[in-house]
Design a protein around this motif. Structure first.
Motif, PDB file in Angstrom:
ATOM      1  N   LEU A 127       0.831  -1.198   0.000  1.00 48.52           N
ATOM      2  CA  LEU A 127       0.000   0.000   0.000  1.00 48.52           C
ATOM      3  C   LEU A 127       0.871   1.255   0.000  1.00 48.52           C
ATOM      4  O   LEU A 127       0.535   2.254  -0.636  1.00 48.52           O
ATOM      5  CB  LEU A 127      -0.931   0.010   1.218  1.00 48.52           C
ATOM      6  CG  LEU A 127      -1.879   1.200   1.318  1.00 48.52           C
ATOM      7  CD1 LEU A 127      -2.899   1.201   0.176  1.00 48.52           C
ATOM      8  CD2 LEU A 127      -2.611   1.200   2.665  1.00 48.52           C
ATOM      9  N   THR A 128       2.008   1.196   0.696  1.00 45.05           N
ATOM     10  CA  THR A 128       2.892   2.354   0.771  1.00 45.05           C
ATOM     11  C   THR A 128       4.276   1.999   0.237  1.00 45.05           C
ATOM     12  O   THR A 128       4.666   0.828   0.221  1.00 45.05           O
ATOM     13  CB  THR A 128       3.019   2.876   2.215  1.00 45.05           C
ATOM     14  OG1 THR A 128       3.673   1.893   3.030  1.00 45.05           O
ATOM     15  CG2 THR A 128       1.651   3.183   2.802  1.00 45.05           C
ATOM     16  N   LYS A 129       5.002   2.992  -0.213  1.00 49.59           N
ATOM     17  CA  LYS A 129       6.336   2.770  -0.776  1.00 49.59           C
ATOM     18  C   LYS A 129       7.235   2.090   0.250  1.00 49.59           C
ATOM     19  O   LYS A 129       7.377   2.560   1.386  1.00 49.59           O
ATOM     20  CB  LYS A 129       6.947   4.101  -1.216  1.00 49.59           C
ATOM     21  CG  LYS A 129       6.238   4.726  -2.424  1.00 49.59           C
ATOM     22  CD  LYS A 129       6.877   6.051  -2.817  1.00 49.59           C
ATOM     23  CE  LYS A 129       6.145   6.669  -4.009  1.00 49.59           C
ATOM     24  NZ  LYS A 129       6.720   7.982  -4.395  1.00 49.59           N
ATOM     25  N   ASN A 130       7.802   0.975  -0.191  1.00 54.21           N
ATOM     26  CA  ASN A 130       8.700   0.176   0.649  1.00 54.21           C
ATOM     27  C   ASN A 130       8.028  -0.258   1.953  1.00 54.21           C
ATOM     28  O   ASN A 130       8.703  -0.595   2.925  1.00 54.21           O
ATOM     29  CB  ASN A 130       9.992   0.949   0.965  1.00 54.21           C
ATOM     30  CG  ASN A 130      11.151   0.015   1.256  1.00 54.21           C
ATOM     31  OD1 ASN A 130      11.260  -1.061   0.678  1.00 54.21           O
ATOM     32  ND2 ASN A 130      12.018   0.422   2.161  1.00 54.21           N
ATOM     33  N   SER A 131       6.693  -0.251   1.968  1.00 52.77           N
ATOM     34  CA  SER A 131       5.909  -0.604   3.170  1.00 52.77           C
ATOM     35  C   SER A 131       6.360   0.186   4.398  1.00 52.77           C
ATOM     36  O   SER A 131       6.366  -0.325   5.525  1.00 52.77           O
ATOM     37  CB  SER A 131       5.992  -2.121   3.448  1.00 52.77           C
ATOM     38  OG  SER A 131       5.237  -2.847   2.509  1.00 52.77           O
ATOM     39  N   GLU A 132       6.702   1.451   4.188  1.00 50.67           N
ATOM     40  CA  GLU A 132       7.191   2.291   5.285  1.00 50.67           C
ATOM     41  C   GLU A 132       6.102   3.161   5.897  1.00 50.67           C
ATOM     42  O   GLU A 132       6.338   3.851   6.888  1.00 50.67           O
ATOM     43  CB  GLU A 132       8.343   3.172   4.792  1.00 50.67           C
ATOM     44  CG  GLU A 132       9.605   2.377   4.470  1.00 50.67           C
ATOM     45  CD  GLU A 132      10.713   3.239   3.894  1.00 50.67           C
ATOM     46  OE1 GLU A 132      10.416   4.383   3.470  1.00 50.67           O
ATOM     47  OE2 GLU A 132      11.868   2.782   3.873  1.00 50.67           O
ATOM     48  N   GLY A 133       4.900   3.140   5.302  1.00 49.85           N
ATOM     49  CA  GLY A 133       3.784   3.881   5.885  1.00 49.85           C
ATOM     50  C   GLY A 133       3.858   5.381   5.736  1.00 49.85           C
ATOM     51  O   GLY A 133       3.214   6.120   6.495  1.00 49.85           O
ATOM     52  N   GLY A 154       1.713  -7.217   7.795  1.00 47.01           N
ATOM     53  CA  GLY A 154       2.102  -7.195   9.199  1.00 47.01           C
ATOM     54  C   GLY A 154       2.406  -5.828   9.751  1.00 47.01           C
ATOM     55  O   GLY A 154       2.965  -5.713  10.854  1.00 47.01           O
ATOM     56  N   LYS A 155       2.059  -4.764   9.010  1.00 46.66           N
ATOM     57  CA  LYS A 155       2.380  -3.409   9.458  1.00 46.66           C
ATOM     58  C   LYS A 155       1.107  -2.568   9.518  1.00 46.66           C
ATOM     59  O   LYS A 155       0.341  -2.505   8.565  1.00 46.66           O
ATOM     60  CB  LYS A 155       3.391  -2.757   8.516  1.00 46.66           C
ATOM     61  CG  LYS A 155       4.762  -3.437   8.527  1.00 46.66           C
ATOM     62  CD  LYS A 155       5.746  -2.688   7.652  1.00 46.66           C
ATOM     63  CE  LYS A 155       7.141  -3.323   7.727  1.00 46.66           C
ATOM     64  NZ  LYS A 155       8.131  -2.585   6.921  1.00 46.66           N
ATOM     65  N   ASN A 156       0.923  -1.924  10.652  1.00 41.30           N
ATOM     66  CA  ASN A 156      -0.198  -1.020  10.833  1.00 41.30           C
ATOM     67  C   ASN A 156       0.083   0.315  10.130  1.00 41.30           C
ATOM     68  O   ASN A 156       1.216   0.798  10.138  1.00 41.30           O
ATOM     69  CB  ASN A 156      -0.402  -0.780  12.333  1.00 41.30           C
ATOM     70  CG  ASN A 156      -1.595   0.090  12.621  1.00 41.30           C
ATOM     71  OD1 ASN A 156      -2.724  -0.314  12.412  1.00 41.30           O
ATOM     72  ND2 ASN A 156      -1.340   1.300  13.108  1.00 41.30           N
ATOM     73  N   ILE A 157      -0.933   0.899   9.502  1.00 41.79           N
ATOM     74  CA  ILE A 157      -0.797   2.238   8.919  1.00 41.79           C
ATOM     75  C   ILE A 157      -1.092   3.249  10.023  1.00 41.79           C
ATOM     76  O   ILE A 157      -2.246   3.530  10.348  1.00 41.79           O
ATOM     77  CB  ILE A 157      -1.760   2.438   7.724  1.00 41.79           C
ATOM     78  CG1 ILE A 157      -1.512   1.392   6.655  1.00 41.79           C
ATOM     79  CG2 ILE A 157      -1.588   3.846   7.150  1.00 41.79           C
ATOM     80  CD1 ILE A 157      -0.153   1.458   6.021  1.00 41.79           C
ATOM     81  N   ALA A 158      -0.017   3.758  10.637  1.00 37.22           N
ATOM     82  CA  ALA A 158      -0.185   4.668  11.775  1.00 37.22           C
ATOM     83  C   ALA A 158      -0.842   5.986  11.359  1.00 37.22           C
ATOM     84  O   ALA A 158      -1.619   6.572  12.122  1.00 37.22           O
ATOM     85  CB  ALA A 158       1.176   4.941  12.425  1.00 37.22           C
ATOM     86  N   ILE A 178      -5.990  -3.508   2.132  1.00 37.35           N
ATOM     87  CA  ILE A 178      -5.810  -4.439   3.248  1.00 37.35           C
ATOM     88  C   ILE A 178      -5.111  -3.684   4.370  1.00 37.35           C
ATOM     89  O   ILE A 178      -4.047  -3.103   4.163  1.00 37.35           O
ATOM     90  CB  ILE A 178      -4.969  -5.653   2.825  1.00 37.35           C
ATOM     91  CG1 ILE A 178      -5.651  -6.400   1.672  1.00 37.35           C
ATOM     92  CG2 ILE A 178      -4.730  -6.594   3.997  1.00 37.35           C
ATOM     93  CD1 ILE A 178      -4.815  -7.542   1.101  1.00 37.35           C
ATOM     94  N   ALA A 179      -5.708  -3.674   5.557  1.00 35.51           N
ATOM     95  CA  ALA A 179      -5.154  -2.887   6.663  1.00 35.51           C
ATOM     96  C   ALA A 179      -4.973  -3.762   7.895  1.00 35.51           C
ATOM     97  O   ALA A 179      -5.934  -4.059   8.611  1.00 35.51           O
ATOM     98  CB  ALA A 179      -6.053  -1.698   6.980  1.00 35.51           C
ATOM     99  N   PHE A 180      -3.743  -4.192   8.123  1.00 32.60           N
ATOM    100  CA  PHE A 180      -3.394  -4.917   9.341  1.00 32.60           C
ATOM    101  C   PHE A 180      -3.592  -3.987  10.539  1.00 32.60           C
ATOM    102  O   PHE A 180      -3.274  -2.801  10.471  1.00 32.60           O
ATOM    103  CB  PHE A 180      -1.940  -5.381   9.257  1.00 32.60           C
ATOM    104  CG  PHE A 180      -1.457  -6.137  10.464  1.00 32.60           C
ATOM    105  CD1 PHE A 180      -1.839  -7.451  10.678  1.00 32.60           C
ATOM    106  CD2 PHE A 180      -0.605  -5.536  11.383  1.00 32.60           C
ATOM    107  CE1 PHE A 180      -1.389  -8.154  11.775  1.00 32.60           C
ATOM    108  CE2 PHE A 180      -0.146  -6.226  12.493  1.00 32.60           C
ATOM    109  CZ  PHE A 180      -0.539  -7.544  12.688  1.00 32.60           C
TER     110      PHE A 180
END
Length: 417
Positions: A127-133, A154-158, A178-180
């Motif tokens: 969802l985000t670049k490099n899954s860095e949020g 496995g990463k929450n979008i803070a 998809i939002a963990f």
């Protein structure tokens, strides 16, 4: 491969042959004929097995394979072979490789690597670049390249605004977010479910609140934006209740649960065995029962193995330092049969295709042949000999099992365990 499958009991409520024992004749990947004692005048190959059952091909909505970058954990080729022998005709591949699958070239790469496999691979884009949020990835480009959904494994979008924008933007092309759910500050340095077990063992706890707070926030965002949201691998009773309430409001939300959260509890942590260190953590017996109830009343839409191979260097260490994750493809079906009825097990192993807008192949003549082959009566114990993955971090070692996957017929190929 042209094939006649002999004396198979069909498990497919949408098929006119549901609960009937029949022969299935497949020609060039299409179901040509279904009936009893079919003649083999075209020199088709034949397959027969004691207690054979046949359903629509199972689909796993959350599989990590490592490649590219973590081939020591698992390769795409071997991972898809494991999936096929475990009864899965399709998998959704998580983007947590190195590099992260966050652009169209990475989507093309994994699809190309899987092109000749019997099990189909459907990439999830980050969802985000490099899954860095921090910034949205190239969602529309990845959609055009073949990504079926977007999430950071496995990463929450803070950043709530970032998730809001993602939900709004993906509506332009009917995309699924998809939002963990796990609030990082509440989780802190926790490594196990906060409760009696973590206190007794002296392990730092992760409160259920860490998940439930984010589930509630994400549902509020969905109510505001519209769009489609999938909440993966929920683990608490309150999460089930929140999603049930959201569905009653008419929100377009779906969710999954991992097999290990339906079968195991935090009582398994007594030996500090890192095979049981997963994210979200194993919860209490009350949570486990609530999750099963959520499956039975269809609040929970699908079940995933959440297959996540880890090399021994990241598992054979202190519990606090070990990485999260368990492999689960090999054990998924047989573990579920110990706690759920057969029809519900098959339903929840195939319903992920509907969530991800992938075509279901009902078992009837003239349709594509995409089957899972299995038996249901034998009781056995899962051991290291049953692990097919390169990594061996299974939380189900020593677990009692029921029934067994025999293999799949898909993409014109028969693969047997």
């Amino acid at each position: 491969m042209n094939l006649i499958i002999r004396k198979a009991k069909i498990v497919d409520p949408k098929s006119p042959f549901h609960n009937k024992t029949v022969d299935v004749k497949i020609t060039q990947g299409i179901i040509e004929e279904i009936g009893t004692s079919l003649l083999n005048i075209d020199t088709h190959q034949e397959f027969q097995h004691d207690g054979l059952h046949l359903s629509q091909g199972w689909f796993d909505t959350s599989v990590s394979l490592g490649e590219p970058g973590f081939e020591d954990r698992e390769t795409i080729a071997n991972g898809l072979e494991v999936a096929a022998k475990s009864g899965f005709a399709g998998i959704a591949l998580q983007p947590n490789s190195n590099p992260i699958i966050d652009n169209q070239s990475q989507v093309h790469f994994v699809k190309q690597k899987s092109a000749n496999s019997a099990t189909e691979l459907f990439p999830i884009g980050a969802l985000t670049k490099n899954s860095e949020g921090k910034d949205l990835a190239e969602l529309f480009d990845m959609k055009n390249a073949g990504a079926i959904a977007f999430g950071d494994y496995g990463k929450n979008i803070a950043n709530a605004n970032l998730l809001k924008i993602g939900l709004q933007y993906t509506q332009d092309f009917d995309g699924l977010v998809i939002a963990f759910a796990e609030e990082e500050n509440i989780k802190g340095n926790g490594v196990a479910n906060e409760g009696v077990v973590s206190t007794r063992l002296g392990l730092k706890g992760i409160p259920s609140l860490a998940e439930e707070l984010m589930v509630a926030r994400n549902l509020f965002l969905l109510e505001y934006t519209g769009g489609k949201l999938h909440i993966p691998t929920i683990s608490t009773a309150k999460s089930v209740a929140l999603i049930k309430e959201a569905k009653a409001k008419g929100l377009h939300v779906t969710c999954s649960v991992a097999v290990h959260h339906l079968v195991l509890t935090d009582e398994k942590l007594d030996g500090f065995d890192t095979r049981y260190k997963v994210s979200p953590p194993l919860r209490t017996e009350a949570d486990r029962k609530a999750l099963i109830d959520g499956v039975l009343d269809n609040t929970i839409d699908c079940i995933t193995s959440d297959h996540n191979p880890m090399d021994i260097e990241h598992k054979k260490m202190e519990f606090d330092l070990a990485k999260n994750g368990t492999i689960g493809l090999e054990s998924a079906f047989s573990a579920l049969l110990t706690i759920l009825p057969l029809d519900k097990t098959i339903e929840k192993l195939t319903s992920g295709k509907t969530i991800l807008n992938i075509e279901n192949h009902i078992i009837k003549e003239k349709n594509n042949a995409s089957f899972s082959l299995f038996q249901i009566d034998n009781d056995w114990t899962f051991t290291k000999e049953h692990i097919l993955s390169k990594s061996k971090n299974s939380a189900f070692l020593g677990q009692n099992m029921k029934g067994k996957a025999i293999g799949i017929y898909n993409q014109g190929k028969l693969v047997l365990a």
